[in-house]
Design a protein around this motif. Structure first.
Motif, mmCIF file in Angstrom:
data_model
loop_
_atom_site.group_PDB
_atom_site.id
_atom_site.type_symbol
_atom_site.label_atom_id
_atom_site.label_comp_id
_atom_site.label_asym_id
_atom_site.label_seq_id
_atom_site.Cartn_x
_atom_site.Cartn_y
_atom_site.Cartn_z
ATOM 1 N N ALA A 239 -26.721 62.073 -47.398
ATOM 2 C CA ALA A 239 -25.466 61.421 -47.338
ATOM 3 C C ALA A 239 -24.193 61.463 -48.269
ATOM 4 C CB ALA A 239 -26.074 59.976 -47.401
ATOM 5 N N ARG A 240 -24.517 62.296 -49.535
ATOM 6 C CA ARG A 240 -23.800 61.748 -50.931
ATOM 7 C C ARG A 240 -23.283 63.110 -51.106
ATOM 8 N NH1 ARG A 240 -24.574 58.464 -56.164
ATOM 9 N NH2 ARG A 240 -25.157 56.152 -54.638
ATOM 10 N N GLU A 242 -22.568 64.920 -48.204
ATOM 11 C CA GLU A 242 -21.847 64.977 -47.530
ATOM 12 C C GLU A 242 -20.650 64.270 -46.998
ATOM 13 O OE1 GLU A 242 -22.649 66.991 -44.554
ATOM 14 O OE2 GLU A 242 -23.843 67.459 -45.032
ATOM 15 N N GLN A 243 -20.861 62.653 -47.729
ATOM 16 C CA GLN A 243 -19.484 62.591 -48.173
ATOM 17 C C GLN A 243 -18.520 63.204 -49.239
ATOM 18 O OE1 GLN A 243 -20.684 58.316 -49.816
ATOM 19 N NE2 GLN A 243 -18.581 58.174 -50.313
ATOM 20 N N ASP A 247 -15.243 64.303 -48.519
ATOM 21 C CA ASP A 247 -13.865 63.977 -49.937
ATOM 22 C C ASP A 247 -12.812 65.530 -49.931
ATOM 23 O OD1 ASP A 247 -14.489 61.416 -49.251
ATOM 24 O OD2 ASP A 247 -15.682 61.067 -51.067
#
Length: 317
Positions: A239-240, A242-243, A247
């Motif tokens: 998830a991070r 992909e985040q 960004d």
């Protein structure tokens, strides 16, 4: 009657006796459960195992000795019905304890000639071989093994040693099986004390097994929790990532807009930042001389109130 006639009748009688003896002793039968050995002038020549009718030279040239094919049992050791007998066979274990052992040996005759003439007393030889084998194995075993879990191993060792001894004696006997019936202590008080020790050992083993089971359960739970934590961490990692990719893409797009129109993009960023920092504030954009240019309803704004009328009614005065 003349002397000649007397001699004649005697000769006839002797001949008749010889003929009867020859007729009777020239054949023999062997049953299904028997085996026989032929003796010629006392020397064993051959063994007969086939059942039925057989012929031989008459007595006294040849004789027949019949033996059984059945399996015999030799009981060695103490009798469970008479444990108080002082003549019980006692033996010492490897850790210097006295025990009583009851052993049953199954054996049969496989060579009648050797059984009859190789040994003066083959049964006694078998008994002595059994005693030597059992005492030898018990003498190298500890009392705990002899009284509890080691009986099967002791039985197997005694069987192997006894078979080897009997074969080396060459007395026409074959040992088919050995059964260790019982191993016990000679004294009632000692038996009671040993029973308490055994019970305590069993309780200790039970508690140890329960503790091992509890440990395994907790270990499996810990492994499951570890796998769950690793799985959540892997999910958070994805998830991070992909985040972060989002960004980066957002920053690249913003940078591209800033590169094309830096002033407008800068003002837009300032306004968006103010909206995030002061979400409930009323924002006004002023010109350089301080006069209001335009009211921008950014954020949550209150609707304008109507102005009060000039003059009031007589009631207000």
């Amino acid at each position: 009657m003349t002397l000649k006639q007397i001699y004649t009748w005697i000769a006839i009688g002797v001949a008749a006796i010889i003929l009867v003896t020859v007729g009777i002793t020239s054949w023999y039968t062997v049953d299904e459960s028997e085996q026989a050995v032929i003796l010629t002038f006392g020397n064993a020549e051959e063994s007969i195992t086939e059942p039925g009718l057989h012929f031989k030279m008459p007595w006294p040239v040849q004789e027949v000795e019949k033996l059984s094919k059945e399996t015999f049992s030799l009981n060695f050791g103490y009798s469970q019905d008479d444990k108080s007998n002082k003549k019980q066979v006692q033996m010492i274990t490897g850790d210097e304890n006295i025990v009583l052992a009851d052993l049953v040996v199954q054996w049969k005759i496989v060579d009648p000639a050797k059984y009859l003439y190789q040994s003066q007393d083959p049964k006694l030889a078998l008994n002595n071989a059994t005693s030597a084998s059992l005492r030898s194995v018990i003498g190298t075993s500890e009392i705990d093994e002899a009284l509890t879990s080691g009986k099967a191993e002791i039985e197997n060792e005694v069987r192997e040693m006894l078979i080897g001894l009997v074969e080396s004696y060459n007395i026409g006997i074959s040992v088919s099986d050995v059964k260790l019936q019982e191993v016990d202590l000679p004294d009632a008080e000692v038996r009671t004390a040993f029973t308490k020790v055994t019970d305590a050992r069993e309780t200790s083993n039970t508690k140890r097994n329960e503790a091992e089971k509890y440990r395994n359960e907790k270990y499996e739970e810990a492994l499951g929790e570890k796998d769950a934590i690793i799985s959540r961490a892997e999910g958070d990692k994805v998830a991070r990532i992909e985040q972060a990719k989002g960004d980066v893409a957002k920053f690249n797009a913003l940078y591209e807009a800033y590169r094309k129109s830096p002033d407008i993009t800068r003002e837009r960023l300032v306004i968006e930042t103010l909206e995030d920092v002061l979400p409930k504030a009323n924002i006004y954009i002023m010109n350089d001389n301080g006069n209001t240019l335009k009211y921008l309803p950014i954020g949550q704004q209150q609707p304008p109130q109507p102005a009060p009328t000039q003059g009031g009614s007589n009631d207000d005065e």
